[in-house]
Write a protein that holds these residues in place. Structure first.
Motif, short mmCIF file in Angstrom:
data_model
loop_
_atom_site.label_atom_id
_atom_site.label_comp_id
_atom_site.label_asym_id
_atom_site.label_seq_id
_atom_site.Cartn_x
_atom_site.Cartn_y
_atom_site.Cartn_z
N THR A 12 0.84 -1.20 0.00
CA THR A 12 0.00 0.00 0.00
C THR A 12 0.88 1.25 0.00
O THR A 12 0.56 2.24 -0.68
N ARG A 15 2.29 1.71 -3.54
CA ARG A 15 1.35 2.37 -4.46
C ARG A 15 1.47 3.88 -4.37
O ARG A 15 1.51 4.59 -5.38
N LEU A 68 -5.87 4.29 -1.51
CA LEU A 68 -6.72 4.75 -2.60
C LEU A 68 -7.24 6.17 -2.35
O LEU A 68 -7.34 6.99 -3.27
N ALA A 98 -8.54 -1.63 -9.74
CA ALA A 98 -7.76 -1.18 -8.58
C ALA A 98 -8.35 -1.76 -7.29
O ALA A 98 -7.62 -2.23 -6.41
N GLN A 99 -9.66 -1.74 -7.18
CA GLN A 99 -10.31 -2.24 -5.97
C GLN A 99 -10.20 -3.75 -5.85
O GLN A 99 -10.18 -4.29 -4.73
N ALA A 102 -6.99 -3.89 -4.13
CA ALA A 102 -6.98 -3.21 -2.83
C ALA A 102 -7.97 -3.77 -1.84
O ALA A 102 -7.74 -3.69 -0.62
N LEU A 161 -4.50 4.26 -12.22
CA LEU A 161 -4.60 3.88 -10.80
C LEU A 161 -4.44 2.38 -10.58
O LEU A 161 -3.73 1.95 -9.66
N CYS A 162 -5.07 1.58 -11.43
CA CYS A 162 -5.01 0.13 -11.24
C CYS A 162 -3.59 -0.40 -11.43
O CYS A 162 -3.17 -1.37 -10.76
N CYS A 165 -1.63 -0.13 -8.35
CA CYS A 165 -1.95 -1.19 -7.39
C CYS A 165 -1.36 -2.53 -7.85
O CYS A 165 -0.90 -3.33 -7.02
#
Length: 211
Positions: A12, A15, A68, A98-99, A102, A161-162, A165
């Motif tokens: 994390t 990222r 995030l 991304a989620q 994450a 963003l992804c 991650c």
């Protein structure tokens, strides 16, 4: 200057380091040794009640937590390069990917979760590693299935963003011995990303607290 409370091997934190580097935002790193338990010190808990990393301390002394959310904040204050595309559908695709990392892969492989399983549920070290490999493999298969063919990165020819991650999660997969043969597309993205200075400088081995 921004202050990032970080642990060198934390995916994390990794990222957020990439995002800070891509945005060109000056920052200093304050190491938080998760293995030694620094995250449980009263001073740190006052900044981050979940007792994890990263924490981003702003110049006015306010603290932000959750990677995030921190990256979303950076996209607001430094919009170039954008971490999310503008069209609504494409934006949702990138957020979903991304989620997936994450919220589906990372939490159940977190140090505190695996340590709890070992301490309170009798998992051996080998069983803990097998647990992490299983859930990383499941998640990476799902991530790869979301991707279109063609782009250099997950959804575009530049990182979004992804991808910020994904690369740290692949670091973890290599670290714990996940069989990577099925993930050719992800490894191509990784090679492309690590050529970029923003990603290279963020690597765990390039951090001040690496050991």
């Amino acid at each position: 200057m921004l202050t990032l409370y970080s642990y060198w091997r934390s995916t994390t934190s990794y990222r957020v380091r990439i995002a800070l580097n891509l945005k060109g935002l000056p920052y200093r790193v304050v190491p938080v040794d998760l293995v030694a338990g620094d995250q449980r010190s009263p001073d740190y808990v006052a900044k981050n009640p979940i007792k994890g990393v990263p924490t981003l301390l702003l110049e006015d002394g306010q603290a932000l937590t959750q990677s995030l959310a921190i990256m979303a904040y950076m996209d607001e204050i430094a919009p170039d390069p954008a971490l999310l595309p503008e069209p609504a559908f494409e934006r949702a695709q990138v957020l979903a990917a991304a989620q997936l990392i994450a919220t589906d892969i990372h939490p159940i492989n977190n140090l505190k979760v695996v340590s709890h399983l070992k301490t309170h549920h009798g998992l051996t070290a080998d069983e803990g590693t097998a647990w992490m490999r299983h859930w990383m493999t499941e998640g990476l298969h799902a991530y790869q299935a979301l991707l279109p063919d063609g782009p250099k990165f997950s959804f575009a020819d530049h990182p979004l963003l992804c991808d910020l991650c994904l690369i740290p999660q692949l670091y973890n997969a290599h670290r714990w011995g996940v069989e990577m043969t099925p993930f050719a597309r992800l490894l191509e993205i990784e090679r492309e990303a690590l050529r970029l200075p923003a990603f290279d400088a963020a690597r765990p081995e390039n951090q001040p607290d690496a050991n």
